[in-house]
Design an enzyme around this catalytic site. Structure first.
Site, PDB file in Angstrom:
ATOM      1  N   GLU A 159      -3.340   7.554  -4.983  1.00 17.95           N
ATOM      2  CA  GLU A 159      -3.444   6.829  -6.258  1.00 17.95           C
ATOM      3  C   GLU A 159      -4.594   7.426  -7.056  1.00 17.95           C
ATOM      4  OE1 GLU A 159      -3.762   2.602  -5.683  1.00 17.95           O
ATOM      5  OE2 GLU A 159      -1.818   2.505  -4.695  1.00 17.95           O
ATOM      6  N   HIS A 185      -1.124   0.005  -9.832  1.00 16.59           N
ATOM      7  CA  HIS A 185      -1.725  -0.923  -8.863  1.00 16.59           C
ATOM      8  C   HIS A 185      -2.317  -2.155  -9.569  1.00 16.59           C
ATOM      9  CE1 HIS A 185      -3.573  -1.095  -4.564  1.00 16.59           C
ATOM     10  NE2 HIS A 185      -3.342  -2.317  -5.022  1.00 16.59           N
ATOM     11  N   ARG A 225       0.847  -1.177   0.000  1.00 16.21           N
ATOM     12  CA  ARG A 225       0.000   0.000   0.000  1.00 16.21           C
ATOM     13  C   ARG A 225       0.892   1.239   0.000  1.00 16.21           C
ATOM     14  NH1 ARG A 225      -3.485  -2.828  -1.489  1.00 16.21           N
ATOM     15  NH2 ARG A 225      -5.543  -3.188  -0.573  1.00 16.21           N
TER      16      ARG A 225
HETATM   17  C1  DGY Z   1      -5.519  -6.193  -2.736  1.00 13.53           C
HETATM   18  O1  DGY Z   1      -6.180  -7.205  -2.986  1.00 13.53           O
HETATM   19  O2  DGY Z   1      -5.468  -5.698  -1.616  1.00 13.53           O
HETATM   20  C2  DGY Z   1      -4.734  -5.620  -3.872  1.00 13.53           C
HETATM   21  O3  DGY Z   1      -4.119  -4.435  -3.553  1.00 13.53           O
HETATM   22  C3  DGY Z   1      -5.573  -5.476  -5.117  1.00 13.53           C
HETATM   23  O4  DGY Z   1      -5.851  -6.738  -5.566  1.00 13.53           O
END
Ligand code: DGY
Length: 342
Positions: A264, A283, A235
């Site tokens: 983002e 992402h 993240r």
């Molecule tokens: C998640 O699943 O947390 C990813 O960041 C996106 O698939």
């Protein structure tokens, strides 16, 4: 029963929900605005949401008849879990099915940054490739280098396995020691400060929590080697973005390869976007056809279980069923800032 799905997700999951519910899907290219979310949540029994939807206490309170929240992702940092638990609403998520896809991307980013692949592509496209160059586009060796895995949960472990396949020495941080994995993969558990100082490649795999917010700040970046590469597929807010931009500009570290940023997307004039030693992807860690289909099915399974009043197969707030701290900690990969030696 009514279900609201905040974006178009793979049909495999939608079909399952349609068999049981009246389904409304937000088909916009961007996430639904807050007023739409509030309005839709007010009329639905089940919600399938994405990491781009802020499911805060206000949204949860608006869902007077809401019985289940099902996140189409493994990370649930966009959802106020405490508010959901307080209202007795279980929150589902999709662990496991995106592990290998995300680990592949993390390792791809690592290789791309080490071997300067995007710069090479750009070089060729710009017509600058005139001959074989003994000193051109030299990068960092991956084979035999040291990999530091921050957070040895599912994805961190899958990346560690890839690192071992590339002959890397692998260090990791985790609140709990993973003895079986240490023995199986020859991993070494260290505190974060040591990992940052020793690793040639640092890869982040911790969830975003108050403990990990800005974990990689100026102090952390200054501990890294000037030749080191930072990879983040977890993240964005785990890193302090301004500090990272300075670290890359001023050579505290050699390069960064990010699948996630904060915010983002980044604004077009963000300094990171113009640095040649920074790779940024939008992402896409879990973006394989197979992973996204399995995520959709899992999100549907969670939703349907919640609507039937059954325990969710993949629940992010097991405390809603009266299960305690132990489970919550396991869900976070045993992660706490204290356990990282910070
Ligand atoms: C998640 O699943 O947390 C990813 O960041 C996106 O698939």
């Amino acid at each position: 029963m009514n279900a609201f799905v905040t974006r178009l997700i793979p049909e495999a999951g939608l079909q399952m929900v349609r068999q049981v519910c009246q389904v409304r899907v937000w088909e916009g290219e961007l996430p639904p605005p807050r007023e739409v979310l509030l309005q839709q949540v007010a009329g639905c029994d089940g919600l399938i949401c994405l990491l781009t939807d802020p499911i805060d206490a206000g949204v949860i309170a608006a869902g007077g008849r809401l019985r289940v929240i099902s996140q189409f992702a493994v990370g649930v940092d966009n959802i106020d879990l405490a508010a959901a638990t307080a209202r007795g609403i279980p929150v589902g998520h999709t662990p496991g099915v995106l592990t290998e896809a995300t680990a592949d991307l993390a390792f791809g980013l690592l290789l791309a940054a080490a071997r300067r692949i995007p710069e090479g592509i750009e070089y060729v496209r710009a017509g600058r490739w005139r001959t074989w160059e003994p000193l051109g586009l030299l990068g960092a060796a991956v084979w035999g280098a040291t990999l530091g895995v921050v957070g040895l949960g599912r994805i961190g472990t899958a990346v560690a396995r890839r690192g071992r396949g590339f002959g890397m020495r692998v260090l990791y941080t985790s609140r709990t020691r993973k003895q079986r994995l240490e023995a199986e993969l020859g991993l070494e558990r260290v505190v974060l400060g040591d990992l940052l100082a020793r690793a040639d490649f640092v890869t982040l795999h911790c969830p975003l929590t108050p403990e990990t917010y800005h974990l990689i700040d100026e102090r952390a970046l200054r501990r890294m080697k000037p030749t080191a590469v930072l990879v983040n597929t977890a993240r964005g807010p785990v890193m302090e973005m301004e500090a990272l931009a300075r670290a890359l500009r001023e050579g505290w570290i050699a390069a960064a390869a990010l699948d996630v940023t904060d915010p983002e997307p980044l604004p077009p004039d963000h300094p990171l976007l113009s640095l040649p030693n920074c790779i940024i992807l939008p992402h896409i860690g879990s973006a394989t056809v197979a992973a996204r289909e399995r995520m959709a099915v899992m999100a549907a399974e969670n939703l349907l279980a919640g609507l039937r009043g059954e325990q969710l197969p993949y629940c992010a707030n097991p405390e809603v069923y009266g299960e305690g701290e132990q489970l919550r900690s396991e869900r976070n990969g045993g992660f706490s800032r204290r356990g990282l030696g910070l």
